[in-house]
Scaffold this active site. Structure first.
Site, PDB file in Angstrom:
ATOM      1  N   GLU A 279       1.778   4.019   9.809  1.00  0.00           N
ATOM      2  CA  GLU A 279       0.312   4.012   9.662  1.00  0.00           C
ATOM      3  C   GLU A 279      -0.336   5.022  10.612  1.00  0.00           C
ATOM      4  OE1 GLU A 279      -1.985   0.847   8.542  1.00  0.00           O
ATOM      5  OE2 GLU A 279      -0.353  -0.308   7.674  1.00  0.00           O
TER       6      GLU A 279
ATOM      7  N   PRO B 105       8.046  11.529   0.204  1.00  0.00           N
ATOM      8  CA  PRO B 105       9.075  12.253   0.957  1.00  0.00           C
ATOM      9  C   PRO B 105       8.567  13.517   1.642  1.00  0.00           C
ATOM     10  CG  PRO B 105       9.990  11.454  -1.106  1.00  0.00           C
ATOM     11  CD  PRO B 105       8.526  11.156  -1.148  1.00  0.00           C
TER      12      PRO B 105
ATOM     13  N   SER C  62       1.671   8.399  16.720  1.00  0.00           N
ATOM     14  CA  SER C  62       0.842   8.512  17.921  1.00  0.00           C
ATOM     15  C   SER C  62       0.180   9.883  17.999  1.00  0.00           C
ATOM     16  CB  SER C  62       1.690   8.273  19.179  1.00  0.00           C
ATOM     17  OG  SER C  62       2.070   6.918  19.268  1.00  0.00           O
TER      18      SER C  62
ATOM     19  N   PHE D 220       0.861  -1.185   0.000  1.00  0.00           N
ATOM     20  CA  PHE D 220       0.000   0.000   0.000  1.00  0.00           C
ATOM     21  C   PHE D 220       0.893   1.229   0.000  1.00  0.00           C
ATOM     22  CE2 PHE D 220      -2.180   3.274   2.590  1.00  0.00           C
ATOM     23  CZ  PHE D 220      -3.285   3.496   1.774  1.00  0.00           C
ATOM     24  N   ALA D 221       0.708   2.123  -0.978  1.00  0.00           N
ATOM     25  CA  ALA D 221       1.620   3.253  -1.142  1.00  0.00           C
ATOM     26  C   ALA D 221       0.888   4.581  -1.079  1.00  0.00           C
ATOM     27  CB  ALA D 221       2.382   3.132  -2.464  1.00  0.00           C
TER      28      ALA D 221
END
Length: 381
Positions: free
Chosen positions: A363, A126, A366, A121-122
């Site tokens: 993903e 940058p 925090s 998954f992309a």
């Protein structure tokens, strides 16, 4: 909330546990040292059904529920978080394709994904990490094709050897920003698609993470997932499930670190007695176990709610935030229990400590999770 597992669920979880202990434990340190999976390992993971566990049976998968998937990832992460990463990211792509793909796409990629094809998954670039809306990779319509140009970075499951296809989030209408993003499946063998820098990481060393470079990469428009302009929403919905996977990984790492601490505390003798006879260390273990159980329940609750079709944005963020921070805290305490030996590569905790540190970062950091949680709380959700 109590989770009473069925006989079938227990069998699947036991399968994962047995595989981890028999197949992964003996080679985990070697894979970490070599920074790559052992030859044939990915196919072994596929052969026992773990890559296709959340794929419906009609496409060759096991069709397990969200709770079972989370528990399987936990069992694998207890022993080797790199392999858990492979499974978590791959099952995320399975989920996105199942929810948004055409029948032709499901027939190809779900069947492939169940038998050994590895998905990625992309989204990250940058200059577009937490600020995903800043992505610049473009997919320009050219007849029946898209011409893709751009660079993605820190993409799991894509390396020198691993990775067969990627769900790419690209701008099909840059003027609309996030509403102009689309999700497109790109096969690794597509001309103009190259693996750039393969990252040399602190932890999860066996799991590949790479830069993806698209240079006039021509992809048929039939590879579009869902509708044009829905890519950002597809990504965010997918990440809800992905965050449960990362939370599961965090729980598994913590559970593995607790097991390491208990085993060492029984065998290490100081002042004439095992160190686990000391109350201070016992309290460490009590806190480690209690916090990890809380992280596990948050994770399974989010998984169960997702299985029932509920909006779990806040719950997934809570699970990912707490489980990831707990993994870092628990591995730190476990290393402390090991003393100087924990700093050496002779013990698994050294690797577990390094593996844990990425979980609060990917993903959604925090800090991003707390943004999601606080917004939901403010809006009464």
């Amino acid at each position: 909330m109590s989770f009473i597992l069925t006989k079938e669920q227990k069998m699947i979880i036991q399968l994962a546990k047995s595989f981890a202990e028999k197949e992964l434990a003996p080679i985990a340190e070697e894979m970490d040292k070599n920074a790559k999976f052992a030859p044939g390992l990915v196919q072994k993971v596929a052969d026992i059904g773990l890559l296709g566990m959340n794929i419906p049976t009609e496409y060759g998968g096991a069709g397990v529920d969200e709770v079972t998937k989370a528990l399987v990832i936990m069992e694998i992460a207890k022993v080797d978080a790199s392999v858990a990463e492979l499974i978590a990211v791959h099952t995320l792509t399975n989920d996105i394709i199942m929810r948004n793909g055409t029948e032709e796409q499901k027939e190809k990629y779900l069947r492939w994904g169940a038998t050994g094809g590895v998905g990625a998954f992309a989204l990250t670039e940058p200059n577009a990490g937490s600020d995903a809306a800043a992505a610049r990779t473009k997919a320009v319509v050219d007849g029946d094709d898209y011409i893709i140009n751009g660079t993605k970075c820190f993409i799991s499951n894509m390396g020198a050897e691993e990775g067969d296809y990627v769900i790419l989030i690209a701008l099909t209408d840059p003027a609309k920003k996030t509403k102009g993003m689309s999700a497109i499946i790109v096969d690794r063998t597509t001309p103009g698609f190259e693996i750039g820098k393969v990252e040399d990481k602190m932890g999860l060393r066996a799991a590949p993470v790479s830069e993806l470079v698209f240079s006039d990469c021509r992809v048929p428009r039939t590879q579009l997932l869902g509708k044009e302009g829905r890519g950002f929403m597809i990504a965010m919905a997918g990440l809800d499930g992905g965050r449960i996977g990362m939370a599961s990984q965090g729980v598994g790492i913590a559970e593995g670190a607790i097991e390491s601490a208990v085993a060492y505390s029984k065998q290490r003798v100081q002042f004439g007695k095992p160190i686990n006879a000391n109350q201070g260390l016992q309290w460490y273990l009590a806190d480690m176990a209690t916090r990890t159980e809380a992280a596990k329940m948050l994770t399974l609750n989010a998984a169960d709610r997702r299985q029932h079709g509920e909006d779990i944005g806040k719950l997934a963020a809570m699970a990912k935030y707490y489980a990831s921070e707990n993994a870092v805290w628990v591995t730190n305490k476990s290393l402390q229990i090991h003393g100087g030996y924990g700093y050496m590569k002779d013990y698994a905790i050294e690797r577990q400590y390094r593996d844990a540190r990425i979980v609060p970062l990917y993903e959604g950091t925090s800090e991003v999770q707390k943004m999601v949680i606080s917004r939901a709380v403010i809006n009464g959700k």
